[in-house]
Structure formats: structure tokens, C-alpha cells
Motif scaffolding. Structure first.
Motif, PDB file in Angstrom:
ATOM      1  N   PRO A 130       0.807  -1.224   0.000  1.00 62.04           N
ATOM      2  CA  PRO A 130       0.000   0.000   0.000  1.00 62.04           C
ATOM      3  C   PRO A 130       0.843   1.278   0.000  1.00 62.04           C
ATOM      4  O   PRO A 130       0.326   2.346  -0.283  1.00 62.04           O
ATOM      5  CB  PRO A 130      -0.816  -0.109   1.296  1.00 62.04           C
ATOM      6  N   VAL A 131       2.132   1.149   0.286  1.00 61.82           N
ATOM      7  CA  VAL A 131       2.990   2.336   0.274  1.00 61.82           C
ATOM      8  C   VAL A 131       3.564   2.560  -1.131  1.00 61.82           C
ATOM      9  O   VAL A 131       3.211   3.515  -1.809  1.00 61.82           O
ATOM     10  CB  VAL A 131       4.134   2.215   1.307  1.00 61.82           C
ATOM     11  N   CYS A 132       4.412   1.650  -1.576  1.00 60.05           N
ATOM     12  CA  CYS A 132       5.087   1.889  -2.857  1.00 60.05           C
ATOM     13  C   CYS A 132       4.275   1.374  -4.055  1.00 60.05           C
ATOM     14  O   CYS A 132       4.613   1.658  -5.191  1.00 60.05           O
ATOM     15  CB  CYS A 132       6.475   1.272  -2.861  1.00 60.05           C
ATOM     16  N   GLY A 133       3.220   0.609  -3.785  1.00 55.77           N
ATOM     17  CA  GLY A 133       2.355   0.138  -4.866  1.00 55.77           C
ATOM     18  C   GLY A 133       2.887  -1.060  -5.623  1.00 55.77           C
ATOM     19  O   GLY A 133       2.298  -1.502  -6.601  1.00 55.77           O
ATOM     20  N   ARG A 134       4.010  -1.608  -5.165  1.00 58.59           N
ATOM     21  CA  ARG A 134       4.600  -2.730  -5.895  1.00 58.59           C
ATOM     22  C   ARG A 134       3.719  -3.973  -5.769  1.00 58.59           C
ATOM     23  O   ARG A 134       3.303  -4.336  -4.676  1.00 58.59           O
ATOM     24  CB  ARG A 134       5.997  -3.026  -5.349  1.00 58.59           C
ATOM     25  N   ARG A 142       0.993   4.685  -6.887  1.00 61.02           N
ATOM     26  CA  ARG A 142       0.127   3.723  -7.562  1.00 61.02           C
ATOM     27  C   ARG A 142       0.350   3.772  -9.070  1.00 61.02           C
ATOM     28  O   ARG A 142       0.725   4.811  -9.616  1.00 61.02           O
ATOM     29  CB  ARG A 142      -1.344   4.042  -7.308  1.00 61.02           C
ATOM     30  N   ALA A 143       0.081   2.627  -9.713  1.00 63.13           N
ATOM     31  CA  ALA A 143       0.128   2.551 -11.173  1.00 63.13           C
ATOM     32  C   ALA A 143      -0.952   1.581 -11.620  1.00 63.13           C
ATOM     33  O   ALA A 143      -1.226   0.601 -10.918  1.00 63.13           O
ATOM     34  CB  ALA A 143       1.498   2.061 -11.629  1.00 63.13           C
ATOM     35  N   PRO A 144      -1.565   1.835 -12.758  1.00 67.03           N
ATOM     36  CA  PRO A 144      -2.607   0.903 -13.202  1.00 67.03           C
ATOM     37  C   PRO A 144      -2.067  -0.405 -13.781  1.00 67.03           C
ATOM     38  O   PRO A 144      -2.753  -1.417 -13.729  1.00 67.03           O
ATOM     39  CB  PRO A 144      -3.366   1.698 -14.273  1.00 67.03           C
ATOM     40  N   TYR A 145      -0.848  -0.406 -14.331  1.00 73.56           N
ATOM     41  CA  TYR A 145      -0.395  -1.588 -15.071  1.00 73.56           C
ATOM     42  C   TYR A 145       0.982  -2.094 -14.668  1.00 73.56           C
ATOM     43  O   TYR A 145       1.847  -1.318 -14.258  1.00 73.56           O
ATOM     44  CB  TYR A 145      -0.365  -1.290 -16.576  1.00 73.56           C
ATOM     45  N   HIS A 146       1.150  -3.403 -14.840  1.00 70.71           N
ATOM     46  CA  HIS A 146       2.466  -4.016 -14.729  1.00 70.71           C
ATOM     47  C   HIS A 146       3.332  -3.527 -15.887  1.00 70.71           C
ATOM     48  O   HIS A 146       2.815  -3.243 -16.971  1.00 70.71           O
ATOM     49  CB  HIS A 146       2.367  -5.547 -14.870  1.00 70.71           C
ATOM     50  N   TYR A 147       4.639  -3.496 -15.644  1.00 72.39           N
ATOM     51  CA  TYR A 147       5.555  -3.052 -16.700  1.00 72.39           C
ATOM     52  C   TYR A 147       5.925  -4.239 -17.574  1.00 72.39           C
ATOM     53  O   TYR A 147       7.026  -4.781 -17.492  1.00 72.39           O
ATOM     54  CB  TYR A 147       6.789  -2.431 -16.055  1.00 72.39           C
TER      55      TYR A 147
END
Ligand SMILES: [Zn+2]
Ligand SMILES: [Zn+2]
Length: 250
Positions: A54-58, A84-89
Motif C-alpha cells: 500500500p505504500v510503494c504500490g509494488r 500507484r500505477a494501473p499496469y504491470h511493466y
């Protein structure tokens, strides 16, 4: 479909901004979620879902566990509040980000900007008075590339949030080697002192939303957050199109 657009499509058949495939066989095969990506590419976007930190969004690779703070964040809390990011890289987003970095800025920004803006609107609806700020490029890299892809994305985000944008206060003062070529500890050292605050008038006491195209280690985001906190900003949030999990780190 409006007639003008139909005629334009016939004269200039639209192509997918990621893979360049034509977007229609006959009429109307554009994906309804985005008029810029083909179906194959849309299917190759991998949305990030729980469990995440919940912190780094990983994202974590295990399916069963609930969200929990990752080891890195436990060991040392980042200067930002949450990222946060919506997608995996990986998959289509990796290709798209690559194209965004090395050209085709207009089209990809048109496709990716609205995607990120929609995600930002969902994530940030409870945060008031936020200032949107793109992660700056060093002037030398800006000259090489001709544009800052994070600034292009941040424009869409600030519009969607009806938020102020500030792309002048934070500057990148040191030309850094690409993070991907470095080991973990070197990456942290590499960005240390890379940013400076010109002026803190727009950020003092305000929450900040930092926008970048991709977050891999989070070191760049964290260093920007450190400088902004020192300059008197309130909570710092991070937003990127893609977030690498540990395995996806290049
Ligand atoms: Zn495609
Ligand atoms: Zn974490």
C-alpha cells in the motif's frame, strides 16, 4: 460514428499506436475503451491487482496474501505517502512506454494520457487541492529527446483532476545514468542530489501528485519526494502508467 470521423477513417485508416496494426477490417473494430489501441494490444495490458504494497504500490506475485507493506518500505519508509500505477511493466504497456520515450509522442500520449487520467481520477478523488507535478528531465536529456513524456502525461492528469500543474519548481540538476544499468545501491546513490527546488511558493502546504511514465525501483520518485518535503510540501503521492514488480525490474 460521426460522418466526418468515418470519412477521415476511410481516407487515413487509423492504426494502433502501439503495434501499428490497422484498427479496422471493414467497419468499426476499434476497441470501445480506447480508440487508439487494437484489441490484441488491449488484451496484453496487465492491470495491477491486490496484493500490492500500500505504500510503494509494488505488486506481489503471490495470489493469496492481502495487501501488506513490502520489505523495502518496512525497512525504510519512503518520503512519499503512496504510489500507484494501473499496469504491470510488461506486454503492451512496456512497448507503449518505450515508444513514448523514443518518439511517437503525440499518438501514444493521446492513448496513454487518457488512460492514466481515468486512473488518477479514481485514485485521487478524496485528495483536495493537489498540485500535479511531472518528474523533470535533465535539460540535456530534454534536448536529446525533444519532450518530457511525464509532462505530456501530467497534462492529462491535471485536466482530469481539475488540479493545478507545476512543471517549473522542481528541476533536475544532475545528469544521471539510466537506472536500469545499475545495481540496487548504485541506483539510490545515482539519483541522490539529482533534483532541486527553484521555488516553493506553489507547493508549500499542498499535497503533490508526482507523475512519471514508469516506476521501477522507486528511487527517482523517492528523491523527488524528499526534496519536495524539505521544501514544505504536504503529502506526496506518486502516479505512473506502469510499476515494475521485483521480477519485472529491468
Ligand atoms: Zn496494437
Ligand atoms: Zn513497498
Amino acid at each position: 460514428m460521426p460522418l466526418v470521423r468515418l470519412l477521415t477513417d476511410i481516407i487515413y485508416p487509423p492504426r494502433c499506436v502501439i503495434c501499428s496494426r490497422f484498427l479496422w477490417n471493414g467497419l468499426l473494430t476499434r476497441d470501445s475503451r480506447s480508440p487508439f489501441f487494437c484489441r490484441e494490444c488491449m488484451a496484453d495490458f496487465h492491470a495491477i491487482a491486490s496484493p500490492i504494497c500500500p505504500v510503494c504500490g509494488r505488486p506481489f506475485s503471490s495470489e493469496a496474501a492481502e495487501d501488506h507493506v513490502c520489505e523495502d518500505c518496512l525497512r525504510k519508509r519512503p518520503f512519499y505517502y503512496a504510489a500507484r500505477a494501473p499496469y504491470h511493466y510488461k506486454g503492451a504497456i512496456l512497448k507503449a512506454v518505450h515508444r513514448l520515450k523514443y518518439g511517437s509522442k503525440g499518438l501514444v500520449a493521446k492513448g496513454l494520457g487518457p488512460l492514466l487520467a481515468r486512473f488518477a481520477a479514481l485514485q485521487m478523488q478524496a485528495v483536495e487541492g493537489v498540485v500535479v507535478m511531472p518528474v523533470p528531465l535533465h535539460p540535456r536529456r530534454l534536448r536529446e529527446r525533444g519532450f518530457n513524456q511525464s509532462l505530456l502525461l501530467a497534462r492529462y492528469v491535471s485536466r482530469a483532476l481539475s488540479a493545478d500543474m507545476d512543471f517549473l519548481s522542481l528541476r533536475r540538476v544532475r545528469y544521471t545514468r539510466p537506472q536500469t544499468k545499475l545495481a540496487k545501491e548504485e541506483r539510490r546513490q545515482n539519483v541522490r542530489g539529482a533534483f532541486q527546488l527553484n521555488d516553493n511558493a506553489t507547493i508549500r502546504g499542498r499535497p503533490i501528485l508526482l507523475v512519471d511514465d514508469v516506476v521501477t525501483t522507486g528511487n527517482t520518485l523517492n528523491e523527488c519526494a524528499r526534496i519536495l518535503r524539505k521544501g514544505g510540501a504536504q503529502k506526496i503521492y506518486g502516479l505512473s502508467l506502469a510499476r515494475a514488480s521485483r521480477q519485472e525490474r529491468p
